[in-house]
Write a protein that holds these residues in place. Structure first.
Motif, PDB file in Angstrom:
ATOM      1  N   ASN A 256       1.387  -0.911  -0.102  1.00 32.49           N
ATOM      2  CA  ASN A 256      -0.081  -0.349  -0.009  1.00 32.49           C
ATOM      3  C   ASN A 256       1.041   1.362   0.395  1.00 32.49           C
ATOM      4  O   ASN A 256       0.742   2.161   0.999  1.00 32.49           O
ATOM      5  N   LYS A 357      -3.287  10.562   4.930  1.00 33.83           N
ATOM      6  CA  LYS A 357      -2.985   9.993   5.810  1.00 33.83           C
ATOM      7  C   LYS A 357      -3.464   9.782   7.256  1.00 33.83           C
ATOM      8  O   LYS A 357      -4.665   9.003   7.475  1.00 33.83           O
ATOM      9  N   PHE A 360      -6.769   7.295   6.043  1.00 36.82           N
ATOM     10  CA  PHE A 360      -6.601   5.580   6.214  1.00 36.82           C
ATOM     11  C   PHE A 360      -6.051   5.289   7.413  1.00 36.82           C
ATOM     12  O   PHE A 360      -6.181   4.871   7.804  1.00 36.82           O
ATOM     13  N   ALA A 361      -5.551   6.164   8.667  1.00 34.12           N
ATOM     14  CA  ALA A 361      -5.095   6.403   9.470  1.00 34.12           C
ATOM     15  C   ALA A 361      -6.819   6.398  10.570  1.00 34.12           C
ATOM     16  O   ALA A 361      -6.954   5.817  11.528  1.00 34.12           O
ATOM     17  N   LYS A 365      -9.537   0.269   7.162  1.00 34.60           N
ATOM     18  CA  LYS A 365      -8.311  -0.279   7.982  1.00 34.60           C
ATOM     19  C   LYS A 365      -6.892  -0.724   6.934  1.00 34.60           C
ATOM     20  O   LYS A 365      -5.676  -1.131   7.386  1.00 34.60           O
ATOM     21  N   ARG A 367      -3.630   0.058   6.015  1.00 35.73           N
ATOM     22  CA  ARG A 367      -2.345   0.911   6.272  1.00 35.73           C
ATOM     23  C   ARG A 367      -1.477   0.955   5.603  1.00 35.73           C
ATOM     24  O   ARG A 367      -0.603   0.316   4.456  1.00 35.73           O
ATOM     25  N   ASN A 369       1.709   3.196   3.167  1.00 36.85           N
ATOM     26  CA  ASN A 369       3.112   4.044   3.914  1.00 36.85           C
ATOM     27  C   ASN A 369       3.881   4.868   2.667  1.00 36.85           C
ATOM     28  O   ASN A 369       3.117   4.662   1.235  1.00 36.85           O
TER      29      ASN A 369
END
Length: 486
Positions: A256, A357, A360-361, A365, A367, A369
């Motif tokens: 991801n 960020k 998605f946080a 679900k 995670r 990068n």
């Protein structure tokens, strides 16, 4: 053809079949008794093999190359190039060169070719470099420029003359030009710089001085109207590939992974669009001309989720001026401007990175990068590539030919592949923008498979304000061509 000049403040020539020439000023407009001289190029052995080197006085270039049966002949500009008769003798010329505004690949190449063109083609022996932009005219910052002194400068980024932004005192500049006995002024810069050049020309005309003012338009964003493209653009697109490639490697090397690259484009998204098309690794391109929203069905964050589920990684390219409406409320400097009058923009890259960020946080679900890359100043500071070096040479030589032939108050650039002399106001009155309702943007959407993010209202608004397009690629061609969307 029976051409007759209109009695207007502009130099308009009309002819048969709807022919219109928007001419540029000439020294004889206000100094009618100037004498002419044979062009020294006729004795230059380098050009002795050229069958027809001199440009015919009546040669013009059409602004629009695609026409219909019922079309009038339309707007034309005077073709650039050397004339058989010139209005300056070589030993009387005292030229100066100045660079203004932001950096751009190719500035040093233009400086070099102006100097070498004046020396080698016309035998001019006095060329002055004005250091530090317009303000250098009255702060006495000058250097003598010779072919030997500028021989290798095209291999460097930036400008050997330095540059600056901000206003200037037109009268003091012209005073300085008079005091130094300068009679040819070459001004390299963007639309703000060219507006300043127009004011300098008007003041020189008011004083009835035999001084030619020639502009060479510069913007890395390719947002100058009328001309096919601006110098440095090819280099910028090529250099942007490095950042996109790095973002792609980072993104596909982790689960991801998202690579986000911010490219230049304050008001026009040409660099982002062409870098995306050239790369083929980009999943989403965001530009100022195409509004987008973060949340909602079919909007950006949902699309990012979808692409990550499909591919496991993605690359996003965003132009610096994109999405400013979304962050305007949180931007304290929304009404602030830099010294050149440009609105200060919040960093869309950092803002968008944080929004992705946060989404998605909190909401999924997955995670992620995310790696953010901003190569802006690296791209601006590199030397020009081979394509731009050739282009800069043609621009510089066209400007020299025009000034020697007595034209003034003009800027130079290619129109439909032919270099032309263009009145200052034509390149400063509007900005060139990506037309999101035409084929080039559709090609990008097809390449990335991203949604257009446009509502029906957005499309209608874009069509309503669509100007005459100025794109780089013609239908089915990869070479710079006419002012057409293809």
């Amino acid at each position: 053809m029976g051409l007759q000049k209109q009695k207007t403040s502009l130099k308009i020539v009309r002819g048969e079949g709807g022919y219109v020439l928007e001419d540029v000023p000439h020294l004889t407009d206000y100094l009618p008794h100037l004498t002419t001289h044979a062009n020294p190029l006729q004795d230059n052995p380098a050009y002795s093999v050229v069958k027809q080197y001199f440009v015919d006085q009546d040669d013009t270039v059409a602004q629009n190359i695609v026409v219909h049966k019922s079309s009038t002949r339309g707007m034309h500009f005077r073709r650039a190039g050397p004339r058989q008769r010139v209005f300056f003798e070589s030993d009387e010329v005292h030229a100066c060169i100045v660079t203004c505004g932001g950096l751009c690949p190719g500035l040093n190449t233009v400086i070099r070719e102006l100097v070498c063109g004046l020396y080698d083609m016309y035998g001019v022996g006095r060329v002055l470099g004005i250091e530090g932009g317009y303000k250098g005219f009255y702060s006495c910052n000058t250097i003598n420029l010779t072919p030997k002194g500028v021989n290798d400068i095209h291999k460097r980024g930036g400008t050997i003359l330095g540059t600056s932004r901000g206003g200037h005192d037109t009268a003091k500049i012209v005073d300085s030009i008079e005091d130094r006995d300068i009679n040819q002024v070459y001004i390299i810069g963007g639309d703000g710089t060219q507006r300043g050049a127009a004011l300098i020309y008007e003041e020189i005309k008011r004083r009835e001085l035999k001084i030619a003012v020639a502009g060479i338009p510069k913007t890395i964003d390719n947002d100058i109207a009328v001309i096919d493209k601006s110098f440095g653009f090819d280099t910028a697109v090529e250099e942007a590939q490095r950042a996109i490639n790095a973002a792609h490697v980072e993104a596909e090397s982790v689960d991801n992974g998202i690579g986000l690259v911010k490219l230049m484009g304050r008001y026009s998204g040409f660099i982002a669009m062409y870098a995306t098309l050239a790369s083929r690794d980009v999943d989403c391109c965001l530009i100022p001309e195409s509004p987008f929203r973060l949340e909602g069905k079919g909007e950006l964050l949902e699309f990012i989720e979808k692409r990550l589920k499909e591919n496991g990684h993605m690359v996003i390219v965003v132009a610096e001026g994109a999405g400013q409406d979304l962050i305007a409320e949180s931007m304290r400097s929304a009404t602030h401007q830099d010294a050149s009058g440009n609105k200060l923009l919040l960093d869309i890259g950092l803002w968008l990175s944080q929004k992705i960020k946060d989404h998605f946080a909190k909401s999924t679900k997955i995670r992620i990068n995310l790696k953010y890359i901003d190569p802006t100043y690296m791209i601006r500071a590199v030397p020009s590539n081979s394509s731009d070096n050739v282009y800069c040479t043609l621009l510089a030589h066209s400007a020299v030919h025009g000034a020697m032939a007595g034209y003034t108050g003009f800027t130079v650039g290619p129109v439909n592949g032919r270099h032309s002399y263009i009145p200052f106001h034509r390149i400063t009155e509007v900005q060139n923008k990506v037309v999101i309702t035409d084929r080039m943007w559709a090609r990008l959407l097809s390449s990335t498979n991203q949604p257009s993010f446009l509502s029906t209202k957005d499309v209608e608004e874009a069509r309503k304000h669509q100007e005459q397009p100025t794109q780089l690629l013609d239908e089915g061609s990869a070479a710079p061509a006419a002012n057409t969307q293809g």
